[in-house]
Scaffold this motif. Sequence first.
Motif, PDB file in Angstrom:
ATOM      1  N   HIS A   1       0.810  -1.215   0.000  1.00  0.00           N
ATOM      2  CA  HIS A   1       0.000   0.000   0.000  1.00  0.00           C
ATOM      3  C   HIS A   1       0.847   1.271   0.000  1.00  0.00           C
ATOM      4  O   HIS A   1       0.329   2.365  -0.261  1.00  0.00           O
ATOM      5  CB  HIS A   1      -0.950   0.005   1.204  1.00  0.00           C
ATOM      6  N   ILE A   2       2.151   1.168   0.288  1.00  0.00           N
ATOM      7  CA  ILE A   2       2.995   2.378   0.301  1.00  0.00           C
ATOM      8  C   ILE A   2       3.920   2.437  -0.912  1.00  0.00           C
ATOM      9  O   ILE A   2       4.813   3.270  -0.965  1.00  0.00           O
ATOM     10  CB  ILE A   2       3.842   2.457   1.595  1.00  0.00           C
TER      11      ILE A   2
ATOM     12  N   TYR B   1       4.277   8.130   0.345  1.00  0.00           N
ATOM     13  CA  TYR B   1       5.340   8.401   1.308  1.00  0.00           C
ATOM     14  C   TYR B   1       4.777   8.449   2.729  1.00  0.00           C
ATOM     15  O   TYR B   1       3.881   9.241   3.018  1.00  0.00           O
ATOM     16  CB  TYR B   1       6.006   9.740   0.997  1.00  0.00           C
ATOM     17  N   ARG B   2       5.314   7.624   3.604  1.00  0.00           N
ATOM     18  CA  ARG B   2       4.900   7.657   5.011  1.00  0.00           C
ATOM     19  C   ARG B   2       5.561   8.854   5.703  1.00  0.00           C
ATOM     20  O   ARG B   2       6.770   9.063   5.563  1.00  0.00           O
ATOM     21  CB  ARG B   2       5.313   6.368   5.723  1.00  0.00           C
ATOM     22  N   PRO B   3       4.796   9.643   6.456  1.00  0.00           N
ATOM     23  CA  PRO B   3       5.375  10.795   7.151  1.00  0.00           C
ATOM     24  C   PRO B   3       6.474  10.374   8.121  1.00  0.00           C
ATOM     25  O   PRO B   3       6.355   9.360   8.814  1.00  0.00           O
ATOM     26  CB  PRO B   3       4.176  11.387   7.906  1.00  0.00           C
ATOM     27  N   SER B   4       7.561  11.153   8.142  1.00  0.00           N
ATOM     28  CA  SER B   4       8.693  10.965   9.056  1.00  0.00           C
ATOM     29  C   SER B   4       9.461   9.665   8.844  1.00  0.00           C
ATOM     30  O   SER B   4      10.238   9.250   9.698  1.00  0.00           O
ATOM     31  CB  SER B   4       8.235  11.066  10.524  1.00  0.00           C
TER      32      SER B   4
ATOM     33  N   TYR C   1      10.455  -0.416  -0.957  1.00  0.00           N
ATOM     34  CA  TYR C   1       9.398  -0.011  -0.024  1.00  0.00           C
ATOM     35  C   TYR C   1       9.037  -1.112   0.977  1.00  0.00           C
ATOM     36  O   TYR C   1       8.254  -0.889   1.899  1.00  0.00           O
ATOM     37  CB  TYR C   1       8.136   0.408  -0.795  1.00  0.00           C
ATOM     38  N   ARG C   2       9.601  -2.309   0.833  1.00  0.00           N
ATOM     39  CA  ARG C   2       9.275  -3.418   1.723  1.00  0.00           C
ATOM     40  C   ARG C   2       9.932  -3.212   3.092  1.00  0.00           C
ATOM     41  O   ARG C   2      11.112  -3.464   3.257  1.00  0.00           O
ATOM     42  CB  ARG C   2       9.742  -4.743   1.129  1.00  0.00           C
ATOM     43  N   GLY C   3       9.164  -2.730   4.027  1.00  0.00           N
ATOM     44  CA  GLY C   3       9.697  -2.524   5.366  1.00  0.00           C
ATOM     45  C   GLY C   3      10.739  -1.436   5.456  1.00  0.00           C
ATOM     46  O   GLY C   3      11.483  -1.353   6.434  1.00  0.00           O
ATOM     47  N   GLY C   4      10.819  -0.595   4.438  1.00  0.00           N
ATOM     48  CA  GLY C   4      11.805   0.474   4.443  1.00  0.00           C
ATOM     49  C   GLY C   4      13.131   0.095   3.820  1.00  0.00           C
ATOM     50  O   GLY C   4      14.029   0.925   3.690  1.00  0.00           O
TER      51      GLY C   4
ATOM     52  N   ASP D   1       1.259  11.095  -2.314  1.00  0.00           N
ATOM     53  CA  ASP D   1       1.863  10.070  -3.162  1.00  0.00           C
ATOM     54  C   ASP D   1       2.974  10.700  -4.010  1.00  0.00           C
ATOM     55  O   ASP D   1       3.317  11.870  -3.834  1.00  0.00           O
ATOM     56  CB  ASP D   1       0.804   9.381  -4.034  1.00  0.00           C
ATOM     57  N   LYS D   2       3.548   9.924  -4.926  1.00  0.00           N
ATOM     58  CA  LYS D   2       4.664  10.398  -5.739  1.00  0.00           C
ATOM     59  C   LYS D   2       4.311  11.594  -6.597  1.00  0.00           C
ATOM     60  O   LYS D   2       5.181  12.381  -6.985  1.00  0.00           O
ATOM     61  CB  LYS D   2       5.173   9.268  -6.637  1.00  0.00           C
TER      62      LYS D   2
END
Length: 353
Positions: free
Chosen positions: A97-98, A102-105, A120-123, A308-309
Amino acid sequence: MAGNSFGKLFNLTTYGESHGPALGGVIDGCPSGIKLDLEAIQNELNRRKPGQSAIVTQRKEPDTVKFHSGIFEGVTTGTSIGFVIENTNQKSHDYSHIKDSYRPSHADYTYDKKYGIRDYRGGGRSSARETACRVVAGAIAKQMLANIEFTAYVSGVGAMKLDKPYNELDLTKVESNIVRCPDQDMAAKMEGYIKEVRGKGDTVGGIVSCVIKNVPAGLGEPVFDKLHAELGKAMLSINAVKGFEYGSGFEGSTMYGSDHNDKFNNDGSTKTNFSGGIQGGISNGMDIYFSVAFKPVATLIQKYETIDKEGNTVEMQGKGRHDPCVVPRAVPIVEAMAALVIADFFLINKMYH
């Protein structure tokens, strides 16, 4: 990607992503002839690993370290020590879903801007899972520095903080509770609070304090490579860290010099230790103590707005398995990074002085 190595003579280079096949590292500069307790190294990893209690992420990873080089019959050979920690419990779909948001912070936005691509998998590489490699290297550094004691503990969660200085605490009690706070009453309150925060789908920050005992005088280099500067860099390189202070820290700025000066005893020790065991960037033989501030985990299991992007506003809700508070699992990481710094300066001192 630069910035994957730490240390000058005792050097650690790490690799791997949160949801890749494995994490790993190479340690260069470890002297030969050190008999290693491999079980003790694994125990350090167990202190950091996910799924260890009800107040941390429930990702189940054994975090078993396998050494591929540099150790023969349990003794270091002086050559590079290669090791690997396999990932076994990835749930990459939790992050689909991400993919375009972009997740904040988090590091999502900055990694995308810097590299033009991100895992994007777990950062990916920005995940705190990378710190497992640091714990392995730190455990080896501890065994190299057998006479030096490294003890970190949780001294704060949210607004709750221990008022007692470290020398009034029983630091043998750190591992007696899942929060890793040596004060049992405060630990119980912190545990209840973390569970309460988690129940709301929110997160909270905290403070890890650390004491290093039996450090010989003379470690540290002027002018830019001061011992406290390298400790600060080491701690600030840990995910989610927002602050570092040693000795009297910010509180020292409120004192008079006549009260703050550490008066000498005849043997060179000092009557007080506001300097935190470091003067002029060089260890003076007194206890080194410092505190590290960790922000609240950025992933919230609740709905929030982000972009989003393309810059469009979108609604998102965190998924997956995340820590409501990182500080209990950060304790062995802080110890490990402190050990890497002291090991590096120990070898530098041995070589050049």
